[in-house]
Design a protein around this motif. Sequence first.
Motif, mmCIF file in Angstrom:
data_model
loop_
_atom_site.group_PDB
_atom_site.id
_atom_site.type_symbol
_atom_site.label_atom_id
_atom_site.label_comp_id
_atom_site.label_asym_id
_atom_site.label_seq_id
_atom_site.Cartn_x
_atom_site.Cartn_y
_atom_site.Cartn_z
ATOM 1 N N MET A 31 -18.644 -6.659 0.860
ATOM 2 C CA MET A 31 -19.007 -6.115 -0.444
ATOM 3 C C MET A 31 -18.049 -6.651 -1.498
ATOM 4 O O MET A 31 -16.833 -6.696 -1.275
ATOM 5 C CB MET A 31 -18.979 -4.591 -0.462
ATOM 6 C CG MET A 31 -19.486 -4.054 -1.799
ATOM 7 S SD MET A 31 -19.656 -2.261 -1.880
ATOM 8 C CE MET A 31 -17.964 -1.742 -1.837
ATOM 9 N N ASP A 48 -22.285 -3.735 -7.720
ATOM 10 C CA ASP A 48 -21.665 -4.117 -6.453
ATOM 11 C C ASP A 48 -22.629 -5.078 -5.773
ATOM 12 O O ASP A 48 -23.847 -4.874 -5.799
ATOM 13 C CB ASP A 48 -21.431 -2.900 -5.560
ATOM 14 C CG ASP A 48 -20.401 -1.939 -6.142
ATOM 15 O OD1 ASP A 48 -19.515 -2.386 -6.897
ATOM 16 O OD2 ASP A 48 -20.482 -0.740 -5.834
ATOM 17 N N HIS A 66 -27.469 -8.344 -1.534
ATOM 18 C CA HIS A 66 -27.841 -6.953 -1.720
ATOM 19 C C HIS A 66 -27.175 -6.531 -3.025
ATOM 20 O O HIS A 66 -26.023 -6.891 -3.290
ATOM 21 C CB HIS A 66 -27.327 -6.087 -0.569
ATOM 22 C CG HIS A 66 -27.964 -6.418 0.740
ATOM 23 N ND1 HIS A 66 -28.962 -5.643 1.295
ATOM 24 C CD2 HIS A 66 -27.762 -7.445 1.605
ATOM 25 C CE1 HIS A 66 -29.333 -6.165 2.448
ATOM 26 N NE2 HIS A 66 -28.615 -7.257 2.664
ATOM 27 N N HIS A 68 -26.272 -3.280 -5.630
ATOM 28 C CA HIS A 68 -26.186 -1.823 -5.771
ATOM 29 C C HIS A 68 -26.452 -1.452 -7.217
ATOM 30 O O HIS A 68 -25.563 -1.124 -7.986
ATOM 31 C CB HIS A 68 -24.819 -1.310 -5.322
ATOM 32 C CG HIS A 68 -24.773 0.179 -5.230
ATOM 33 N ND1 HIS A 68 -23.815 0.930 -5.848
ATOM 34 C CD2 HIS A 68 -25.574 1.063 -4.593
ATOM 35 C CE1 HIS A 68 -24.020 2.205 -5.599
ATOM 36 N NE2 HIS A 68 -25.094 2.310 -4.837
ATOM 37 N N SER A 88 -32.581 -2.048 0.718
ATOM 38 C CA SER A 88 -31.583 -2.567 1.656
ATOM 39 C C SER A 88 -31.533 -1.791 2.958
ATOM 40 O O SER A 88 -31.064 -2.310 3.972
ATOM 41 C CB SER A 88 -30.196 -2.570 1.008
ATOM 42 O OG SER A 88 -30.127 -3.565 0.010
ATOM 43 N N PHE A 95 -25.609 -1.084 3.676
ATOM 44 C CA PHE A 95 -26.123 -0.959 2.316
ATOM 45 C C PHE A 95 -27.378 -0.100 2.373
ATOM 46 O O PHE A 95 -28.388 -0.499 2.923
ATOM 47 C CB PHE A 95 -26.403 -2.335 1.706
ATOM 48 C CG PHE A 95 -25.248 -3.287 1.825
ATOM 49 C CD1 PHE A 95 -23.980 -2.922 1.374
ATOM 50 C CD2 PHE A 95 -25.398 -4.522 2.417
ATOM 51 C CE1 PHE A 95 -22.905 -3.790 1.501
ATOM 52 C CE2 PHE A 95 -24.331 -5.406 2.541
ATOM 53 C CZ PHE A 95 -23.082 -5.026 2.083
ATOM 54 N N TRP A 99 -29.399 0.609 -3.004
ATOM 55 C CA TRP A 99 -29.183 -0.833 -2.841
ATOM 56 C C TRP A 99 -30.536 -1.535 -2.692
ATOM 57 O O TRP A 99 -31.452 -1.003 -2.081
ATOM 58 C CB TRP A 99 -28.373 -1.125 -1.581
ATOM 59 C CG TRP A 99 -26.926 -0.806 -1.672
ATOM 60 C CD1 TRP A 99 -26.343 0.418 -1.481
ATOM 61 C CD2 TRP A 99 -25.859 -1.713 -1.941
ATOM 62 N NE1 TRP A 99 -24.986 0.324 -1.610
ATOM 63 C CE2 TRP A 99 -24.655 -0.986 -1.898
ATOM 64 C CE3 TRP A 99 -25.802 -3.082 -2.204
ATOM 65 C CZ2 TRP A 99 -23.414 -1.568 -2.113
ATOM 66 C CZ3 TRP A 99 -24.567 -3.668 -2.419
ATOM 67 C CH2 TRP A 99 -23.392 -2.910 -2.369
ATOM 68 N N GLN A 100 -30.619 -2.740 -3.267
ATOM 69 C CA GLN A 100 -31.790 -3.586 -3.097
ATOM 70 C C GLN A 100 -31.384 -4.891 -2.436
ATOM 71 O O GLN A 100 -30.319 -5.444 -2.744
ATOM 72 C CB GLN A 100 -32.426 -3.936 -4.447
ATOM 73 C CG GLN A 100 -33.117 -2.786 -5.108
ATOM 74 C CD GLN A 100 -33.828 -3.217 -6.373
ATOM 75 O OE1 GLN A 100 -33.286 -3.953 -7.188
ATOM 76 N NE2 GLN A 100 -35.050 -2.733 -6.539
ATOM 77 N N TYR A 101 -32.232 -5.369 -1.547
ATOM 78 C CA TYR A 101 -32.045 -6.672 -0.918
ATOM 79 C C TYR A 101 -32.950 -7.674 -1.612
ATOM 80 O O TYR A 101 -34.158 -7.469 -1.718
ATOM 81 C CB TYR A 101 -32.387 -6.597 0.573
ATOM 82 C CG TYR A 101 -32.480 -7.944 1.228
ATOM 83 C CD1 TYR A 101 -31.370 -8.771 1.315
ATOM 84 C CD2 TYR A 101 -33.681 -8.408 1.738
ATOM 85 C CE1 TYR A 101 -31.461 -10.025 1.912
ATOM 86 C CE2 TYR A 101 -33.778 -9.645 2.345
ATOM 87 C CZ TYR A 101 -32.659 -10.451 2.414
ATOM 88 O OH TYR A 101 -32.747 -11.689 2.994
#
Length: 130
Positions: A31, A48, A66, A68, A88, A95, A99-101
């Motif tokens: 991270m 993040d 990823h 945040h 995520s 995550f 959170w998104q991937y």
Amino acid sequence: MNQILVGGALFAEQLRAAGMEVEELGDEHIMIPGYRVPDGKLEGLVVDVGIVVPPDFPLSPPSGPHVHKLIHANRSDGPHPHGHIHSSVEHSKHFGDGWQYWSRPHPNWTSGARNAIRYMEHVRALWESQ
């Protein structure tokens, strides 16, 4: 005896050598807290960034970052910047909610330097094209 670093440990070490703050979360998860978006329409936004580093890095690159911060709606199809964005939770042990991937593999990993700095240049280009 010197230990040869690979995977997440090498990725984190390369980022630290470049002056970046990095947290190693285990399981090859890295991270970057407080990442300031450097370019594009979201310039200055602080998020993040999480990265799942393959154990054979630098042979293989991380698949995609990823983030945040919910930047776009989740969408499994379509082009960048709005498509191929997932929760995520489905792609990471560390995550989770919030959170998104972004499924954005490095486009030309084998044609240049294989290191964390080059990967982060790819991440920067993703922000530039938002």
